[in-house]
Write an enzyme that holds these catalytic residues in place. Structure first.
Site, PDB file in Angstrom:
ATOM      1  N   ASN A  12       0.838  -1.194   0.000  1.00  0.00           N
ATOM      2  CA  ASN A  12       0.000   0.000   0.000  1.00  0.00           C
ATOM      3  C   ASN A  12       0.876   1.249   0.000  1.00  0.00           C
ATOM      4  OD1 ASN A  12       0.676  -0.799   2.795  1.00  0.00           O
ATOM      5  ND2 ASN A  12      -0.405   1.074   3.353  1.00  0.00           N
ATOM      6  N   CYS A  63      -1.833   5.197   7.585  1.00  0.00           N
ATOM      7  CA  CYS A  63      -2.081   4.400   8.789  1.00  0.00           C
ATOM      8  C   CYS A  63      -0.890   4.436   9.730  1.00  0.00           C
ATOM      9  CB  CYS A  63      -2.383   2.959   8.412  1.00  0.00           C
ATOM     10  SG  CYS A  63      -3.699   2.828   7.225  1.00  0.00           S
TER      11      CYS A  63
HETATM   12  N1  PMP Z   1      -4.734  -3.181   4.489  1.00  0.00           N
HETATM   13  C1  PMP Z   1      -4.226  -2.303   3.615  1.00  0.00           C
HETATM   14  C2  PMP Z   1      -3.287  -2.787   2.566  1.00  0.00           C
HETATM   15  C3  PMP Z   1      -4.576  -0.948   3.700  1.00  0.00           C
HETATM   16  O1  PMP Z   1      -4.061  -0.065   2.848  1.00  0.00           O
HETATM   17  C4  PMP Z   1      -5.475  -0.550   4.715  1.00  0.00           C
HETATM   18  C5  PMP Z   1      -5.845   0.914   4.870  1.00  0.00           C
HETATM   19  N2  PMP Z   1      -6.607   1.360   3.790  1.00  0.00           N
HETATM   20  C6  PMP Z   1      -5.981  -1.510   5.605  1.00  0.00           C
HETATM   21  C7  PMP Z   1      -5.581  -2.813   5.460  1.00  0.00           C
HETATM   22  C8  PMP Z   1      -6.920  -1.145   6.724  1.00  0.00           C
HETATM   23  O2  PMP Z   1      -8.103  -0.718   6.200  1.00  0.00           O
HETATM   24  P1  PMP Z   1      -9.209  -0.001   7.129  1.00  0.00           P
HETATM   25  O3  PMP Z   1      -8.478   1.133   7.788  1.00  0.00           O
HETATM   26  O4  PMP Z   1     -10.235   0.434   6.159  1.00  0.00           O
HETATM   27  O5  PMP Z   1      -9.706  -0.982   8.096  1.00  0.00           O
END
Ligand code: PMP
Length: 401
Positions: free
Chosen positions: A162, A336
């Site tokens: 990501n 994140c």
């Molecule tokens: N996995 C990946 C590869 C992410 O990029 C993300 C954040 N978009 C997540 C998990 C977690 O997703 P969420 O914050 O929508 O729970």
């Protein structure tokens, strides 16, 4: 879309190049969702006509998501998002299969939610091996093979980073694990809508999906669970979602996610070509105009939406703030992990030094990115880098790379 008209520099427009962190909901998705907030609000578990209609909408949505990943509808479990899907996959599988073994394998590329789940499982008596990355951020399937032991029960390796956009050899990994009695989980979120996600072709047993990453609403996601893969539920209650995820279903959100997946299936091929052309123009433009600039991640095996640079002598945060003044919405890395001051774990695993990892800029393109947005970035980035380097007491034109 109207809001993307808020872009570009000098005119007060904002250029949004942070699609990996958040995506707008496609207006066609919003339209599909609206009736489920008002007239079609019933609980799918209710026995009356309106309840039946809600249950039908839920199952229609399940079929759409199943088709999106080449699964069977009964193999799709709706969740609140990718974090929950990752939790259900890793904790749910580990707890249920503890008697078979307590060893789990992940890679150094994983999303922070997988890294933190791995730490959680370690604290609870599981052993975790982390497969290293090559210079481009790829997992070497041979290295993965060497980490597998008799007591390995689960391997979790994402489809793509990501952060730096590198694609993983998912099919090869699936083939290595096939027939070994080891479950293969993949967090497919970063690649959603950018690559076909076929659970059969890639021998995937568990796959985490998010709605927002395909221009659906936030707060919805799904976990693909291959038939026969046993999980312990984490959410105990009324037994919805085949007993694996209790709680009244977020029907409007689920309908939105399904509509988003349908649109993605129709449009992905042409959209990926469009994004790839914009991405390559941005990469080439910056590398040609900015001295001592480098592309992080793989030059070709990368997501069509991902651009990730590093600039010698520059701090990523300062660059993002200068670009912000020019109307460019960019990131240093994963949103994140942006609250930690640590350098990116993925970049360090690719062999970068701390100061190199700190000099990174992530630009992610999406459905509403225009050629003008790329032009604005191509104008602003060289100017911002030059300004920061002039201010830096450490940067010299002849500084070693
Ligand atoms: N996995 C990946 C590869 C992410 O990029 C993300 C954040 N978009 C997540 C998990 C977690 O997703 P969420 O914050 O929508 O729970």
């Amino acid at each position: 879309m109207e809001d993307s008209a808020r872009s570009s520099h000098g005119t007060g427009r904002l250029v949004y190049l942070d699609y990996q962190a958040a995506k707008p909901v496609d207006p066609r998705v919003v339209e599909a969702m609206l009736p489920y907030f008002t007239e079609r609000f019933a609980n799918p578990a209710s026995l009356h006509t309106m309840g039946d209609e809600a249950a039908e909408a839920l199952e229609r949505a399940r079929r759409s998501i199943a088709a999106f990943v080449n699964a069977r509808p009964e193999e799709i479990i709706f969740t609140s998002g990718a974090t929950e899907s990752n939790n259900l996959a890793l904790i749910g599988y580990a707890l249920r299969n503890r008697k078979k073994g307590n060893h789990i394998v992940i890679s150094e590329m994983e999303h922070i939610s997988i890294h933190n789940l791995a730490k959680y499982l370690e604290k609870n008596g599981f052993e975790v091996s982390r497969v290293p990355l090559d210079l481009f951020g790829r997992v070497d399937p041979g290295k993965l093979r060497s980490r597998i032991r008799d007591d390995t029960i689960l391997v979790s390796i994402g489809v793509a980073s990501n952060e730096i956009g590198t694609l993983q050899p998912i099919r090869e990994i699936g083939e290595i694990l096939q027939g070994k009695g080891i479950a293969f989980h993949t967090d497919a979120v970063a690649a959603e809508g950018l690559l076909p996600l076929d659970v059969e072709r890639n021998h995937i047993d568990l796959m985490s999906l998010s709605s927002n990453d395909i221009y659906g609403p936030r707060g919805v996601g799904a976990l693909y669970v291959r038939k026969g893969i046993p999980l312990t539920p984490l959410m105990i209650g009324g037994g919805q979602e085949n007993g694996l995820r209790s709680g009244t279903e977020n029907l409007a959100g689920i309908v939105g996610m399904a509509r988003a997946a349908e649109l993605m299936t129709e449009e992905m091929e042409s959209e990926v070509l469009r994004l790839r052309a914009l991405r390559d123009r941005l990469i080439e433009g910056v590398l040609q105009t900015v001295p001592k600039s480098f592309l992080n991640g793989h030059p070709t095996e990368r997501l069509a939406s991902n651009v990730h640079f590093r600039f010698t002598g520059i701090e990523g945060e300062s660059l993002v703030l200068l670009l912000r003044d020019e109307g460019i919405q960019a990131a240093t890395g994963s949103a994140c992990s942006s609250k930690t001051l640590e350098p990116s774990r993925t970049l360090i695993a690719c062999g970068l030094l701390h100061e190199e990892a700190h000099g990174s800029l992530e630009l992610t393109l999406g459905r509403f990115t225009t050629p003008e947005d790329v032009d604005a970035a191509l104008e602003a980035i060289p100017r911002a880098v030059q300004r920061l380097r002039r201010l830096s007491p450490l940067y010299k034109e002849e500084a070693p790379v």
